[in-house]
Design a protein around this motif. Structure first.
Motif, PDB file in Angstrom:
ATOM      1  N   THR A   7       0.778  -1.206   0.087  1.00 19.42           N
ATOM      2  CA  THR A   7      -0.034  -0.037  -0.067  1.00 19.42           C
ATOM      3  C   THR A   7       0.825   1.307  -0.106  1.00 19.42           C
ATOM      4  O   THR A   7       1.805   1.314   0.529  1.00 19.42           O
ATOM      5  CB  THR A   7      -0.877  -0.075   1.370  1.00 19.42           C
ATOM      6  N   ALA A   8       0.410   2.098  -0.548  1.00 21.20           N
ATOM      7  CA  ALA A   8       0.973   3.505  -0.739  1.00 21.20           C
ATOM      8  C   ALA A   8       0.067   4.564   0.163  1.00 21.20           C
ATOM      9  O   ALA A   8      -1.002   4.525  -0.580  1.00 21.20           O
ATOM     10  CB  ALA A   8       1.520   4.009  -2.037  1.00 21.20           C
ATOM     11  N   LEU A   9       0.629   5.117   1.193  1.00 18.42           N
ATOM     12  CA  LEU A   9      -0.457   6.149   1.671  1.00 18.42           C
ATOM     13  C   LEU A   9       0.116   7.499   1.550  1.00 18.42           C
ATOM     14  O   LEU A   9       1.236   7.601   1.689  1.00 18.42           O
ATOM     15  CB  LEU A   9      -0.446   5.517   3.325  1.00 18.42           C
ATOM     16  N   PHE A  10      -0.730   8.503   1.206  1.00 21.00           N
ATOM     17  CA  PHE A  10      -0.077   9.590   1.188  1.00 21.00           C
ATOM     18  C   PHE A  10      -0.901  10.581   2.018  1.00 21.00           C
ATOM     19  O   PHE A  10      -2.124  10.507   1.913  1.00 21.00           O
ATOM     20  CB  PHE A  10       0.207  10.120  -0.200  1.00 21.00           C
ATOM     21  N   VAL A  11      -0.191  11.445   2.668  1.00 23.87           N
ATOM     22  CA  VAL A  11      -0.993  12.570   3.578  1.00 23.87           C
ATOM     23  C   VAL A  11      -0.548  13.943   3.336  1.00 23.87           C
ATOM     24  O   VAL A  11       0.747  13.945   3.140  1.00 23.87           O
ATOM     25  CB  VAL A  11      -0.728  12.048   5.112  1.00 23.87           C
ATOM     26  N   VAL A  12      -1.475  14.817   2.747  1.00 30.78           N
ATOM     27  CA  VAL A  12      -1.071  16.195   2.603  1.00 30.78           C
ATOM     28  C   VAL A  12      -1.656  17.026   3.616  1.00 30.78           C
ATOM     29  O   VAL A  12      -2.751  17.094   3.868  1.00 30.78           O
ATOM     30  CB  VAL A  12      -1.489  16.558   1.432  1.00 30.78           C
ATOM     31  N   ALA A  13      -0.774  17.833   4.193  1.00 33.62           N
ATOM     32  CA  ALA A  13      -1.447  18.962   5.225  1.00 33.62           C
ATOM     33  C   ALA A  13      -2.188  19.918   4.450  1.00 33.62           C
ATOM     34  O   ALA A  13      -1.529  20.673   3.592  1.00 33.62           O
ATOM     35  CB  ALA A  13      -0.260  19.166   6.340  1.00 33.62           C
ATOM     36  N   LEU A  14      -3.309  20.242   4.758  1.00 28.74           N
ATOM     37  CA  LEU A  14      -4.119  21.383   4.171  1.00 28.74           C
ATOM     38  C   LEU A  14      -4.240  22.343   5.389  1.00 28.74           C
ATOM     39  O   LEU A  14      -4.282  22.253   6.559  1.00 28.74           O
ATOM     40  CB  LEU A  14      -5.227  21.013   3.604  1.00 28.74           C
ATOM     41  N   PRO A  15      -4.193  23.530   5.166  1.00 26.42           N
ATOM     42  CA  PRO A  15      -4.447  24.611   6.153  1.00 26.42           C
ATOM     43  C   PRO A  15      -5.615  24.649   6.827  1.00 26.42           C
ATOM     44  O   PRO A  15      -6.630  24.649   6.126  1.00 26.42           O
ATOM     45  CB  PRO A  15      -4.085  25.994   5.675  1.00 26.42           C
ATOM     46  N   LYS A  60      -3.409   3.501  -2.014  1.00 29.59           N
ATOM     47  CA  LYS A  60      -3.230   2.453  -3.253  1.00 29.59           C
ATOM     48  C   LYS A  60      -3.184   1.140  -2.947  1.00 29.59           C
ATOM     49  O   LYS A  60      -2.078   0.829  -1.954  1.00 29.59           O
ATOM     50  CB  LYS A  60      -2.208   3.130  -4.057  1.00 29.59           C
ATOM     51  N   TRP A  61      -3.709   0.192  -3.406  1.00 32.06           N
ATOM     52  CA  TRP A  61      -3.619  -0.993  -2.597  1.00 32.06           C
ATOM     53  C   TRP A  61      -2.516  -2.123  -3.541  1.00 32.06           C
ATOM     54  O   TRP A  61      -2.427  -3.352  -3.052  1.00 32.06           O
ATOM     55  CB  TRP A  61      -5.014  -1.816  -3.010  1.00 32.06           C
ATOM     56  N   GLY A  62      -2.090  -1.573  -4.552  1.00 32.56           N
ATOM     57  CA  GLY A  62      -0.633  -2.155  -5.029  1.00 32.56           C
ATOM     58  C   GLY A  62      -1.314  -3.053  -6.161  1.00 32.56           C
ATOM     59  O   GLY A  62      -0.513  -3.851  -6.741  1.00 32.56           O
ATOM     60  N   ASP A  63      -2.661  -3.239  -6.397  1.00 29.77           N
ATOM     61  CA  ASP A  63      -2.903  -4.100  -7.501  1.00 29.77           C
ATOM     62  C   ASP A  63      -3.944  -3.169  -8.600  1.00 29.77           C
ATOM     63  O   ASP A  63      -4.697  -3.866  -9.498  1.00 29.77           O
ATOM     64  CB  ASP A  63      -4.163  -5.327  -7.097  1.00 29.77           C
ATOM     65  N   GLY A  64      -3.656  -2.260  -8.753  1.00 24.57           N
ATOM     66  CA  GLY A  64      -4.124  -1.080  -9.441  1.00 24.57           C
ATOM     67  C   GLY A  64      -5.350  -0.338  -9.230  1.00 24.57           C
ATOM     68  O   GLY A  64      -5.979   0.469  -9.643  1.00 24.57           O
ATOM     69  N   SER A  65      -6.155  -0.903  -7.930  1.00 22.26           N
ATOM     70  CA  SER A  65      -7.034  -0.294  -7.416  1.00 22.26           C
ATOM     71  C   SER A  65      -6.781   0.916  -6.272  1.00 22.26           C
ATOM     72  O   SER A  65      -5.583   0.456  -5.786  1.00 22.26           O
ATOM     73  CB  SER A  65      -8.044  -1.136  -7.008  1.00 22.26           C
ATOM     74  N   HIS A  85     -10.608  -4.175   1.524  1.00 24.52           N
ATOM     75  CA  HIS A  85     -10.238  -4.458  -0.116  1.00 24.52           C
ATOM     76  C   HIS A  85     -10.040  -5.791  -0.005  1.00 24.52           C
ATOM     77  O   HIS A  85      -9.627  -6.672   0.854  1.00 24.52           O
ATOM     78  CB  HIS A  85      -8.902  -3.656  -0.426  1.00 24.52           C
ATOM     79  N   THR A  86     -10.530  -6.520  -1.173  1.00 29.45           N
ATOM     80  CA  THR A  86     -10.384  -8.168  -1.389  1.00 29.45           C
ATOM     81  C   THR A  86      -9.313  -8.010  -2.747  1.00 29.45           C
ATOM     82  O   THR A  86      -9.917  -7.510  -3.801  1.00 29.45           O
ATOM     83  CB  THR A  86     -11.732  -8.502  -1.675  1.00 29.45           C
ATOM     84  N   TYR A  87      -8.414  -8.903  -2.589  1.00 27.13           N
ATOM     85  CA  TYR A  87      -7.402  -9.224  -3.707  1.00 27.13           C
ATOM     86  C   TYR A  87      -8.011 -10.133  -4.510  1.00 27.13           C
ATOM     87  O   TYR A  87      -8.529 -11.081  -3.964  1.00 27.13           O
ATOM     88  CB  TYR A  87      -6.058  -9.472  -3.280  1.00 27.13           C
ATOM     89  N   ALA A  88      -7.969 -10.146  -5.868  1.00 29.68           N
ATOM     90  CA  ALA A  88      -8.607 -11.002  -6.712  1.00 29.68           C
ATOM     91  C   ALA A  88      -7.743 -12.180  -6.948  1.00 29.68           C
ATOM     92  O   ALA A  88      -8.069 -13.284  -7.154  1.00 29.68           O
ATOM     93  CB  ALA A  88      -8.988 -10.291  -8.006  1.00 29.68           C
ATOM     94  N   ALA A  89      -6.356 -12.000  -7.011  1.00 28.67           N
ATOM     95  CA  ALA A  89      -5.443 -13.115  -7.409  1.00 28.67           C
ATOM     96  C   ALA A  89      -4.251 -12.689  -6.105  1.00 28.67           C
ATOM     97  O   ALA A  89      -3.964 -11.711  -5.827  1.00 28.67           O
ATOM     98  CB  ALA A  89      -5.003 -13.036  -8.692  1.00 28.67           C
ATOM     99  N   ALA A  90      -3.580 -13.760  -6.102  1.00 25.29           N
ATOM    100  CA  ALA A  90      -2.230 -13.969  -5.517  1.00 25.29           C
ATOM    101  C   ALA A  90      -1.323 -13.200  -6.221  1.00 25.29           C
ATOM    102  O   ALA A  90      -1.406 -13.083  -7.618  1.00 25.29           O
ATOM    103  CB  ALA A  90      -1.724 -15.420  -5.067  1.00 25.29           C
TER     104      ALA A  90
END
Length: 91
Positions: A7-15, A60-65, A85-90
């Motif tokens: 997973t990619a987690l992004f956090v952006v501080a907003l005022p 981002k889940w790493g499988d395109g979703s 989230h549910t991954y469709a395939a290994a």
């Protein structure tokens, strides 16, 4: 059929006002671990100082979703946040 959670987690501080508030991601947990294809996984994100500011958070889940970015903190959604989230395939 084990699946590594990428997973990619992004956090952006907003005022929140004229100054930036310091929202800090404290903890990210995923269960079950390891996850299997076809089995739902739950990712929970917790933060401190969330009531003092606003951030944008997406996943981002790493499988395109992905989970689209949304405002969290202040008057918006509150922490902890849990995504599923549910991954469709290994892979």
């Amino acid at each position: 059929m084990k699946r590594t959670l990428l997973t990619a987690l992004f956090v952006v501080a907003l005022p929140a006002s004229s100054a930036f508030a310091a929202i800090t991601i404290d903890k990210i947990t995923a269960s079950p671990s390891p996850v299997k294809a076809g089995q739902p996984i739950h990712v929970t994100i917790d933060a401190r100082n969330a009531e003092e500011g606003v951030c944008g958070l997406g996943l981002k889940w790493g499988d395109g979703s992905s989970e689209k970015p949304e405002k969290v903190g202040g008057r918006h959604k509150t922490f902890p946040l849990t995504f599923q989230h549910t991954y469709a395939a290994a892979g």
